[in-house]
Design an enzyme around this catalytic site. Structure first.
Site, mmCIF file in Angstrom:
data_model
loop_
_atom_site.group_PDB
_atom_site.id
_atom_site.type_symbol
_atom_site.label_atom_id
_atom_site.label_comp_id
_atom_site.label_asym_id
_atom_site.label_seq_id
_atom_site.Cartn_x
_atom_site.Cartn_y
_atom_site.Cartn_z
ATOM 1 N N LYS A 186 1.098 -1.098 -0.182
ATOM 2 C CA LYS A 186 0.345 -0.304 0.145
ATOM 3 C C LYS A 186 1.028 1.016 0.121
ATOM 4 O O LYS A 186 0.175 2.277 -0.580
ATOM 5 C CB LYS A 186 -0.710 -0.020 1.332
ATOM 6 C CG LYS A 186 -2.147 -0.790 1.133
ATOM 7 C CD LYS A 186 -3.423 -1.283 2.136
ATOM 8 C CE LYS A 186 -4.205 -2.092 1.941
ATOM 9 N NZ LYS A 186 -4.847 -2.312 3.386
ATOM 10 N N LYS A 219 -7.607 -11.903 -6.788
ATOM 11 C CA LYS A 219 -8.361 -11.768 -6.491
ATOM 12 C C LYS A 219 -9.832 -10.823 -6.504
ATOM 13 O O LYS A 219 -9.461 -10.072 -7.066
ATOM 14 C CB LYS A 219 -7.798 -12.170 -4.752
ATOM 15 C CG LYS A 219 -8.990 -12.587 -4.185
ATOM 16 C CD LYS A 219 -8.400 -12.590 -2.891
ATOM 17 C CE LYS A 219 -8.456 -11.190 -1.945
ATOM 18 N NZ LYS A 219 -8.740 -11.496 -0.531
ATOM 19 N N LYS A 241 -13.447 -5.302 -3.807
ATOM 20 C CA LYS A 241 -14.846 -4.607 -3.686
ATOM 21 C C LYS A 241 -13.718 -2.842 -3.900
ATOM 22 O O LYS A 241 -14.576 -2.472 -4.824
ATOM 23 C CB LYS A 241 -15.235 -5.170 -2.758
ATOM 24 C CG LYS A 241 -14.258 -4.198 -1.640
ATOM 25 C CD LYS A 241 -14.934 -4.432 -0.230
ATOM 26 C CE LYS A 241 -14.814 -4.325 1.258
ATOM 27 N NZ LYS A 241 -13.535 -5.160 1.512
#
Length: 337
Positions: A119, A201, A204
């Protein structure tokens, strides 16, 4: 309100961030498994809104999504009468325990966290302290409730190890206080990958809306996304790592139809991708429709949802307060009771 930890049942804690649309990957990989755990374990399921603000959020959207995640938990089969459902920020002891654990967490071990490194590369302009100490808050979430088991995916195993490390460090320094949590290995469910990139993967937070199916998408949207799902030029339905896109679609088919991969391959021998996709869409529609209908009904009844999260916070708060009082006493804070 007396709710002593049951000696007969082990305790489980888990949670999901309200940072986007929950996908069928979230449902099949987490929520569906949670439902199966309710009778055997004492379950605390949280909407982790404090974790969500490690990246920028629109306040109105965050409030809306937090309520929607609660509705999706219930629509997906989590029973508020069997499980404790609550919103993380409604229980201030999460942040209180995090601060204590920060005092025994080392900069070096936090800087080695894979998710932090990933991140920080993606969000160099938003490299805030919360992103760095995110694993300590996750440890506080788990340790606050004396969770015996935590169902986590591979991407969160490193964070659970930090929780175990901090629990052991505190116990050794101040005397036994925290239960050392173990990973709960969930019932094997094939990982659901993006419909547009089978190497990733299903997420969302995917910028490509065709990459994921929400657990409450409308029928026409489901049909459209599966029709646009990336395939390959082989032209045969095989369950093989050499055909990751088709393998992913078969995994989705199996998850909703309860068939085995080889059964699906046998059914579609000699048939084309378009026919397979059409049937797959129908299988997913049949699985999602009752969940979507219940979800929509729940969102019309905000008072019911409010009652659920208030009762959940009351029970969670009772358990959390017992633990934080014990921790504060051990580290030398004067009690205020």
């Amino acid at each position: 309100m007396e709710t002593e930890k049951s000696q007969a049942k082990k305790r489980i804690f888990s949670g999901v961030q309200p940072s986007g649309e929950l996908t069928i990957g979230n449902y099949l990989g987490a929520i569906k498994n949670w439902v199966d755990l309710q009778d055997e374990y004492e379950c605390f399921y949280c909407i982790v809104d404090e974790h969500a603000i490690t990246v920028p959020q629109e306040p109105a959207k965050l409030r809306k999504r937090s309520l929607e995640v609660l509705a999706k938990y219930i629509a997906g089969g989590v029973d508020p009468d069997k499980s404790t459902l609550f919103i993380q920020s409604h229980v201030p002891q999460h942040a209180q325990l995090m601060w204590v654990l920060n005092s025994i967490a080392y900069m070096g071990e936090l800087s080695r966290m894979t998710q932090y490194k990933d991140k920080s590369r993606k969000s160099a302009e938003n490299l805030n302290a919360a992103l760095f100490t995110y694993p300590v808050l996750m440890a506080a979430d788990i340790l606050l409730y004396s969770a015996d088991l935590v169902p986590v995916g591979i991407d969160q195993k490193q964070h659970l190890e930090i929780a175990r490390t901090l629990a052991e460090r505190f116990n050794n320094k101040f005397s036994p206080t925290f239960v050392i949590p173990d990973i709960y290995t969930m019932k094997e469910t094939a990982k659901i990958m993006s419909l547009q990139d089978a190497s990733k993967k299903m997420s969302k937070s995917d910028d490509n809306l065709n990459g994921f199916i929400s657990m409450v998408d409308e029928n026409d949207v489901i049909n459209s996304k599966i029709k646009k799902a990336v395939t390959d030029s082989v032209g045969q339905i095989n369950y093989s790592d050499e055909q990751p896109e088709i393998k992913n679609l078969i995994n989705i088919y199996c998850a909703y139809s309860h068939k085995k991969p080889q059964e699906v391959v046998d059914i579609y021998q000699g048939k084309n991708y378009a026919e397979f996709k059409k049937d797959l869409a129908q299988v997913v529609v049949e699985g999602i429709t009752p969940i979507r209908q219940k979800y929509n009904d729940l969102l019309k009844n905000k008072d019911y949802l409010k009652d659920i999260y208030k009762k959940g916070a009351q029970k969670a708060g009772y358990e959390a307060n017992k633990m934080i009082s014990k921790v504060y006493r051990k580290i030398g804070f004067i009690g205020h009771e």
